[in-house]
Design a protein around this motif. Structure first.
Motif, PDB file in Angstrom:
ATOM      1  N   TRP A   3       0.852  -1.176   0.000  1.00 31.15           N
ATOM      2  CA  TRP A   3       0.000   0.000   0.000  1.00 31.15           C
ATOM      3  C   TRP A   3       0.890   1.229   0.000  1.00 31.15           C
ATOM      4  O   TRP A   3       1.758   1.367   0.852  1.00 31.15           O
ATOM      5  N   LEU A  36     -10.821   3.457  -1.084  1.00 27.24           N
ATOM      6  CA  LEU A  36     -10.171   3.133  -2.365  1.00 27.24           C
ATOM      7  C   LEU A  36     -10.814   3.857  -3.534  1.00 27.24           C
ATOM      8  O   LEU A  36     -10.912   3.319  -4.628  1.00 27.24           O
ATOM      9  N   ASP A  38      -9.887   6.031  -5.642  1.00 27.87           N
ATOM     10  CA  ASP A  38      -9.108   6.188  -6.865  1.00 27.87           C
ATOM     11  C   ASP A  38      -8.290   4.952  -7.211  1.00 27.87           C
ATOM     12  O   ASP A  38      -7.366   5.023  -8.017  1.00 27.87           O
ATOM     13  N   GLU A  39      -8.617   3.835  -6.615  1.00 27.81           N
ATOM     14  CA  GLU A  39      -7.856   2.607  -6.848  1.00 27.81           C
ATOM     15  C   GLU A  39      -8.640   1.679  -7.766  1.00 27.81           C
ATOM     16  O   GLU A  39      -9.853   1.771  -7.880  1.00 27.81           O
ATOM     17  N   ASP A  40      -7.925   0.742  -8.387  1.00 29.47           N
ATOM     18  CA  ASP A  40      -8.588  -0.187  -9.293  1.00 29.47           C
ATOM     19  C   ASP A  40      -8.801  -1.568  -8.670  1.00 29.47           C
ATOM     20  O   ASP A  40      -9.070  -2.526  -9.360  1.00 29.47           O
ATOM     21  N   TRP A  41      -8.676  -1.664  -7.367  1.00 25.41           N
ATOM     22  CA  TRP A  41      -8.978  -2.918  -6.694  1.00 25.41           C
ATOM     23  C   TRP A  41      -9.941  -2.658  -5.555  1.00 25.41           C
ATOM     24  O   TRP A  41     -10.111  -1.527  -5.125  1.00 25.41           O
ATOM     25  N   ILE A  52      -5.655  -1.952   3.406  1.00 23.49           N
ATOM     26  CA  ILE A  52      -5.997  -0.593   2.948  1.00 23.49           C
ATOM     27  C   ILE A  52      -5.812   0.454   4.034  1.00 23.49           C
ATOM     28  O   ILE A  52      -5.755   1.646   3.738  1.00 23.49           O
TER      29      ILE A  52
END
Length: 130
Positions: A3, A36, A38-41, A52
């Motif tokens: 992270w 999350l 702006d995250e892709d998971w 996280i």
């Protein structure tokens, strides 16, 4: 998964609203939306939720915590462990059976208590239950 900390996660306040979910999958969805953006998971496990929180500094306010404590309590936790035991591999069935036995005997943790413990294990986070 590593992270990375960004300035966006420093000195924040995040509100987890227990009225937005009533089971673990919906909690993961809520956590993904909150932490999350702006995250892709997405979060999908207790370990993933723990992951996280690394790099997050600030306050987490858990509103409607009493509802979450009930929703993520004994019954759902028992079902959670029974499902893992039924599934078998890759889970350590013996360990999970012990956790289930502890839960039934009154000495084990509920999912709510596990989530609280995960949050409180991060020293840069102050948790408030409302």
């Amino acid at each position: 998964m590593e992270w990375s900390t960004s300035n966006n996660n420093k000195n924040k306040m995040t509100v987890i609203n227990g009225s937005h979910f009533s089971n673990l999958e919906a909690f993961y969805k809520e956590a993904s939306l909150l932490f999350l953006k702006d995250e892709d998971w997405k979060v999908g496990t207790l370990d993933g939720f723990d992951d996280i929180l690394y790099g997050y500094e600030g306050e987490i306010i858990w509103k409607n915590a009493r509802k979450s404590k009930q929703d993520l309590g004994f019954d759902l936790t028992k079902q959670f462990y029974e499902n893992k035991i039924r599934q078998g591999k890759p889970f350590n069935v013996r360990l999970i059976q012990q956790k289930l036995d502890d839960l039934i005997n009154g000495s084990g943790q509920t999912l709510f208590e596990i989530l609280i413990e995960i949050i409180e294990s991060h020293k840069n986070i102050k948790l408030f239950l409302e």
